[in-house]
Structures are given as C-alpha cells and as structure tokens.
Motif scaffolding. Structure first.
Motif, PDB file in Angstrom:
ATOM      1  N   VAL A  96      48.817  39.087  54.134  1.00 56.40           N
ATOM      2  CA  VAL A  96      49.272  39.829  52.951  1.00 56.40           C
ATOM      3  C   VAL A  96      48.775  39.162  51.670  1.00 56.40           C
ATOM      4  N   SER A  97      48.914  37.846  51.585  1.00 58.86           N
ATOM      5  CA  SER A  97      48.455  37.136  50.390  1.00 58.86           C
ATOM      6  C   SER A  97      46.940  37.232  50.251  1.00 58.86           C
ATOM      7  N   HIS A  98      46.203  37.142  51.370  1.00 57.29           N
ATOM      8  CA  HIS A  98      44.747  37.290  51.302  1.00 57.29           C
ATOM      9  C   HIS A  98      44.350  38.712  50.889  1.00 57.29           C
ATOM     10  N   ASN A  99      45.012  39.706  51.447  1.00 56.41           N
ATOM     11  CA  ASN A  99      44.682  41.091  51.093  1.00 56.41           C
ATOM     12  C   ASN A  99      44.877  41.350  49.608  1.00 56.41           C
ATOM     13  N   ALA A 100      45.981  40.828  49.061  1.00 55.83           N
ATOM     14  CA  ALA A 100      46.241  41.009  47.630  1.00 55.83           C
ATOM     15  C   ALA A 100      45.175  40.312  46.790  1.00 55.83           C
ATOM     16  N   ALA A 101      44.750  39.126  47.215  1.00 55.44           N
ATOM     17  CA  ALA A 101      43.725  38.390  46.473  1.00 55.44           C
ATOM     18  C   ALA A 101      42.367  39.078  46.579  1.00 55.44           C
ATOM     19  N   ILE A 102      42.034  39.614  47.762  1.00 58.55           N
ATOM     20  CA  ILE A 102      40.775  40.350  47.926  1.00 58.55           C
ATOM     21  C   ILE A 102      40.747  41.562  47.007  1.00 58.55           C
ATOM     22  N   SER A 103      41.861  42.273  46.981  1.00 60.24           N
ATOM     23  CA  SER A 103      41.960  43.449  46.111  1.00 60.24           C
ATOM     24  C   SER A 103      41.860  43.059  44.645  1.00 60.24           C
ATOM     25  N   ALA A 104      42.501  41.946  44.268  1.00 61.79           N
ATOM     26  CA  ALA A 104      42.460  41.488  42.878  1.00 61.79           C
ATOM     27  C   ALA A 104      41.042  41.127  42.465  1.00 61.79           C
ATOM     28  N   CYS A 105      40.334  40.390  43.319  1.00 64.59           N
ATOM     29  CA  CYS A 105      38.971  39.949  42.990  1.00 64.59           C
ATOM     30  C   CYS A 105      37.983  41.108  43.024  1.00 64.59           C
ATOM     31  N   GLY A 106      38.078  41.934  44.048  1.00 64.43           N
ATOM     32  CA  GLY A 106      37.069  42.968  44.241  1.00 64.43           C
ATOM     33  C   GLY A 106      37.332  44.257  43.501  1.00 64.43           C
ATOM     34  N   GLU A 107      38.483  44.863  43.777  1.00 63.32           N
ATOM     35  CA  GLU A 107      38.751  46.182  43.209  1.00 63.32           C
ATOM     36  C   GLU A 107      39.038  46.117  41.716  1.00 63.32           C
ATOM     37  N   LYS A 108      39.799  45.130  41.274  1.00 65.18           N
ATOM     38  CA  LYS A 108      40.203  45.059  39.872  1.00 65.18           C
ATOM     39  C   LYS A 108      39.331  44.116  39.049  1.00 65.18           C
ATOM     40  N   GLY A 109      38.778  43.089  39.698  1.00 62.27           N
ATOM     41  CA  GLY A 109      38.026  42.095  38.939  1.00 62.27           C
ATOM     42  C   GLY A 109      36.524  42.229  39.011  1.00 62.27           C
ATOM     43  N   GLY A 110      36.033  43.123  39.870  1.00 59.22           N
ATOM     44  CA  GLY A 110      34.596  43.306  39.986  1.00 59.22           C
ATOM     45  C   GLY A 110      33.876  42.127  40.623  1.00 59.22           C
ATOM     46  N   GLN A 111      34.624  41.261  41.298  1.00 59.16           N
ATOM     47  CA  GLN A 111      34.047  40.067  41.923  1.00 59.16           C
ATOM     48  C   GLN A 111      33.899  40.302  43.432  1.00 59.16           C
ATOM     49  N   TRP A 112      32.942  41.149  43.798  1.00 55.28           N
ATOM     50  CA  TRP A 112      32.814  41.532  45.197  1.00 55.28           C
ATOM     51  C   TRP A 112      32.388  40.360  46.083  1.00 55.28           C
ATOM     52  N   GLN A 113      31.592  39.437  45.522  1.00 56.02           N
ATOM     53  CA  GLN A 113      31.192  38.276  46.326  1.00 56.02           C
ATOM     54  C   GLN A 113      32.412  37.428  46.698  1.00 56.02           C
ATOM     55  N   LEU A 114      33.305  37.227  45.718  1.00 57.16           N
ATOM     56  CA  LEU A 114      34.525  36.473  46.000  1.00 57.16           C
ATOM     57  C   LEU A 114      35.390  37.187  47.036  1.00 57.16           C
ATOM     58  N   ALA A 115      35.436  38.509  46.935  1.00 58.25           N
ATOM     59  CA  ALA A 115      36.213  39.282  47.904  1.00 58.25           C
ATOM     60  C   ALA A 115      35.684  39.042  49.319  1.00 58.25           C
ATOM     61  N   LEU A 116      34.358  39.014  49.469  1.00 60.16           N
ATOM     62  CA  LEU A 116      33.776  38.766  50.786  1.00 60.16           C
ATOM     63  C   LEU A 116      34.044  37.341  51.252  1.00 60.16           C
ATOM     64  N   GLN A 117      34.003  36.397  50.317  1.00 55.99           N
ATOM     65  CA  GLN A 117      34.311  35.011  50.679  1.00 55.99           C
ATOM     66  C   GLN A 117      35.742  34.875  51.193  1.00 55.99           C
ATOM     67  N   LEU A 118      36.659  35.569  50.527  1.00 54.94           N
ATOM     68  CA  LEU A 118      38.060  35.518  50.962  1.00 54.94           C
ATOM     69  C   LEU A 118      38.229  36.155  52.339  1.00 54.94           C
ATOM     70  N   LEU A 119      37.481  37.236  52.594  1.00 51.16           N
ATOM     71  CA  LEU A 119      37.542  37.861  53.913  1.00 51.16           C
ATOM     72  C   LEU A 119      37.046  36.890  54.978  1.00 51.16           C
ATOM     73  N   GLY A 120      35.966  36.167  54.672  1.00 51.71           N
ATOM     74  CA  GLY A 120      35.465  35.166  55.608  1.00 51.71           C
ATOM     75  C   GLY A 120      36.404  33.994  55.764  1.00 51.71           C
ATOM     76  N   ARG A 121      37.093  33.677  54.684  1.00 51.84           N
ATOM     77  CA  ARG A 121      38.044  32.556  54.703  1.00 51.84           C
ATOM     78  C   ARG A 121      39.205  32.837  55.660  1.00 51.84           C
TER      79      ARG A 121
END
Length: 470
Positions: free
Chosen positions: A142-167
């Motif tokens: 849940v915490s990772h999903n929220a962070a992925i959404s924050a970085c990717g969907e709202k922050g435009g940081q798609w690379q970070l979103a992918l890193q979090l998914l790999g993490r």
C-alpha cells in the motif's frame, strides 16, 4: 452517536469548544470502549471532515481519554480524503508522539497517499525511503503503491515510479494490480508508450490479470505517442482476455485516432459505444470532432456538434473550437463566424483557439477586413491574441494585398514579445511573404523614413539582425 447527528449541530468546521460540549456526554463511554471513538472518526473520514476529526482528538486528550493508533489513523485518513496533506503530516510528526502512539504501516501509507493527492511527490518519496526505515516500520504494497502514484501520476517522475516498482520485488513485496496500473499510468502521462506496453505485457508473468484501468492507461500512452494502430489493437485485445472496455478505453482510443487523423475510425468507435452499452461524454465527442476537423471534414464535425444535445451532452469551448477549426479547414468562413458568434449565447467564452481558427477561416475566404475585426475584438473580450492569431490576420492582409496593414500588425506584435521572436517566427514559420519583400529584404523595396509605416524602423533593424545571424 452517528456523524449525521453531529453535523446539524456542529457543521463542517466547528469550534473546539463546540466539539467538546457536544462530545462531553459521550467521552465517558469512550473511556471504557475506545472502539466507539474509532467508529465516529472513521465515519468522519468517509465524509471528508478532517477539521471535526482533529478537534475530536483534541477533546479526547483534554479529558484524558485514551487516544490509540486506530483513532489517529482514522483522523489521518480524513485528512487524506480531503487532500489535506499538511494536517496528515502534522498528525504523523507531532500528534502521534504527543499521544505516545507509534506510527505503523497504515499511518505512513495514509500520509504518503495524502502527499500523493496534494502533488507532493518528494515528500511521499522521503516518507517511504527515509522516514519509515527510521521509525523501523516495514513498507508494504500500500505504501509503495501510493508512492508510485505520487511520483508517476502526479509528479511526472516515471523513472522513479519504475524504480519503486523494482524496489518492491527486491524487498520481497509482491506488486499487485494497483502497483502495475500506477506504473503504467505514470508512463502514459509521460508518453512512454513502449515502457507502458512492456509493463502491461508483463502483468500475466506476475500472475496478475490486467484490468480496464491497465488497458486504458496503455491505450492513452499509445495515444500520446502517436501510435493509433497499437491503441486500436489494445482495444480489440481486451475482450480476448475477458476484460470489458469501458468508456475511458474508448475515449483514449478515439483520441489516438484523432491525433493520427483517422476520423472515420474515431467516428466508428463513437457509433459503436451504444452497442456496448456505453455512453459517450463531452471528451469523446470532442475527440471525434477534432479528428474530423484535422481531416477537413467540416460537415461531419458540425453534425456531431448538433447531435450532442440530443444525447444529453452539452458542447463546451473545446467542442466549438474544434468545429470552428473544421470549418476553417473546409474554407467555410461564414459557418466559422456563425459558430464563434453563437458561443456567448451558449454561455461559452471563446478563447484564443476559437478566434485564431475563425481568423484563419476569414483569411482562407479572402475576408481580410473581418480577420482584422476579429483580431481587434479579442482584447475587448479579454482574450489575448497569440502567434497563431497574428499570423492568420497577417496572412489575410497579405492575400488582400494589404502589406502595410500586415506590417503594422507585426509591429504591434513585436512590442509585446522578445525583440527577435516575431522576426524569427516569421522567417521560420508560415508568415506572410509580403513582410520578406517589404522589410526582411529592404534592398528590394526602397523605403524612405517618411513613407515607412510607424514601427518599421524597429522591424527593419530586427530584420537586419536576423539575416546577419542566419
């Protein structure tokens, strides 16, 4: 006590004293049964009433009623629901220590989600990667999903979103459907269609069944990348994997067709929606009208515009601007002006796109006087002319042999922009060639100071500077 019984007396933002007076008869019962407080606070979260929830916590503290983690998390959830990320972080950082409550994974996940809703991806990332380890709280999906959404969907940081998914995999946390959807959506918003498609294709490998959200995000990614064939392929693939396309999927596919100038395909998708028991909305209709516009199919565009009220859709500014643009491409200047003039009657305020398209329609129809009239009218209705407005008006003057007027328009435009911008725009774009004859190449048309239109001295100086830099 129910929230519905509280609200008529307290309102949505009551004073601390009012909350305490109302709760005082209940606080004794809460002392013996803390779950009663949890129920009230959870209801306040559902109703997005963080102010009341926070004041209840203060009232409980005031009379030394135990405040536990469930109470704090419920209040934090109320903040998250209301997009009040500041209060959520205040609860996490100050209130929980004051109540001697240790934050858990739910506390952090709610705080991260609050930051996501508030567009604070840096804070969300810091909570996940720094604060949770410091608090010795193990992040969960849940915490990772929220962070992925924050970085990717709202922050435009798609690379970070992918890193979090790999993490997640590295931390032995199994990504779920929400994790993958958030990552695909992040790539979609960034136009990274190849990565989005790769993530979608890997979902079955993770033993995850893609949902309509997965597909709609991937289709949207293809739309942004100009891959209309792939977008339609994904739409056709959905029933094969037992996923029913929803209106969002169709809308994204139509937008892809619109960008690919495939108006027939966009129109066929729109006509197919009722058979799928789906209702189009203004966005879908606008996409098809725009597709028709780009292909010069002005009759189809106007037909769709007229059909919208019949299916209980209200044409908006985008609908009219696209229809005006269709008329412009179809050399229907009278219809373009009629649509522009009808917008205020529909309580719609034309914007620079509406005016630019109408001015361009007048230019193609040889109506330079009307083009200038529209350009002069724009400031009166608080619409700022843009480069397209000026360019279309100048082209209209050029076509009408009014080179002096064309130059005066450019002189006016140059006074509101960076000195070299108009000249370079003009030479690099499709600006009137008359300017090149009259000013950019002044040796070919001798002009004295007395005969020159006001402002041409500056323009000739800019032109010489431009040619020297070529």
């Amino acid at each position: 006590m129910a929230v519905n019984s509280l609200l008529p007396f307290l309102g949505t933002s009551p004073s601390q004293e009012a909350v305490f007076q109302w709760l005082e008869p209940e606080l004794g019962r809460w002392r013996h049964n803390p779950k009663l407080a949890t129920t009230i606070l959870s209801d306040l979260a559902k109703n997005r009433l963080p102010d009341v929830a926070l004041k209840i916590l203060r009232s409980m503290r005031q009379v030394e009623v135990e405040v536990n983690g469930f109470h704090c998390n419920a209040a934090m959830h109320a903040c998250q629901k209301a997009a009040r990320w500041q209060e959520a972080l205040e609860l996490l950082s100050f209130w929980l220590p004051e109540f001697r409550v240790s934050p858990d994974a739910v506390s952090f996940s709610t705080a991260i989600s609050s930051c996501e809703k508030g567009g604070r991806w840096q804070l969300a990332l810091r909570l996940l990667t720094e604060m949770m380890p410091l608090a010795k709280v193990r992040p969960n999906e849940v915490s990772h999903n929220a962070a992925i959404s924050a970085c990717g969907e709202k922050g435009g940081q798609w690379q970070l979103a992918l890193q979090l998914l790999g993490r997640m995999s590295a931390a032995r946390i199994t990504p779920n459907k929400i994790s993958c959807n958030a990552a695909i959506s992040a790539c979609s918003k960034a136009g990274e269609w190849q990565v989005a498609l790769d993530l979608l294709s890997r979902m079955p490998v993770r033993r995850l069944v893609p949902s309509e959200i997965s597909f709609s995000s991937a289709i949207s990614a293809c739309e942004k990348g100009g891959q209309w064939q792939l977008a339609l392929g994904l739409l056709r693939q959905m029933p094969e994997v037992m996923v029913t396309p929803d209106a969002i999927c169709y809308s994204a596919a139509m937008s892809a067709c619109e960008k690919g100038c495939q108006w027939q395909l966009a129109l066929s998708l729109l006509r197919l929606m009722p058979d799928m028991r789906l209702m189009g909305d203004e966005i879908t209709c606008n996409a098809v009208i725009s597709a028709c516009s780009k292909s010069g199919e002005w009759e189809q565009a106007l037909s769709l515009l007229c059909e919208m009220p019949a299916v209980r859709l209200v044409p908006n500014k985008i609908s009219y601007s696209a229809a005006i643009s269709a008329c412009e491409k179809g050399s229907q200047w009278e219809l373009a002006l009629s649509l522009l003039n009808s917008m205020p009657l529909k309580r719609l305020r034309p914007n620079e796109i509406s005016y630019s398209a109408a001015i361009s329609a007048c230019e193609k129809g040889g109506q330079w006087q009307l083009a200038l009239l529209l350009l002069s009218k724009m400031p009166e209705v608080r619409v700022v002319p843009d480069e397209f407005s000026y360019s279309a008006a100048m082209s209209a003057c050029e076509a009408g042999g009014q080179w002096q007027l064309a130059l005066s328009i450019l002189a006016k435009r140059s006074s509101t922009a960076l000195p070299s911008a108009p000249v370079r725009k003009l030479a690099d774009g499709n600006w009137p060639s008359v300017f090149c004859q009259a000013c950019l190449a002044p040796d070919s048309r001798p002009a004295t100071s007395a005969s020159m239109h006001p402002g041409l001295h500056q323009l000739q100086s800019l032109a010489r500077h431009f040619w020297a830099s070529r």
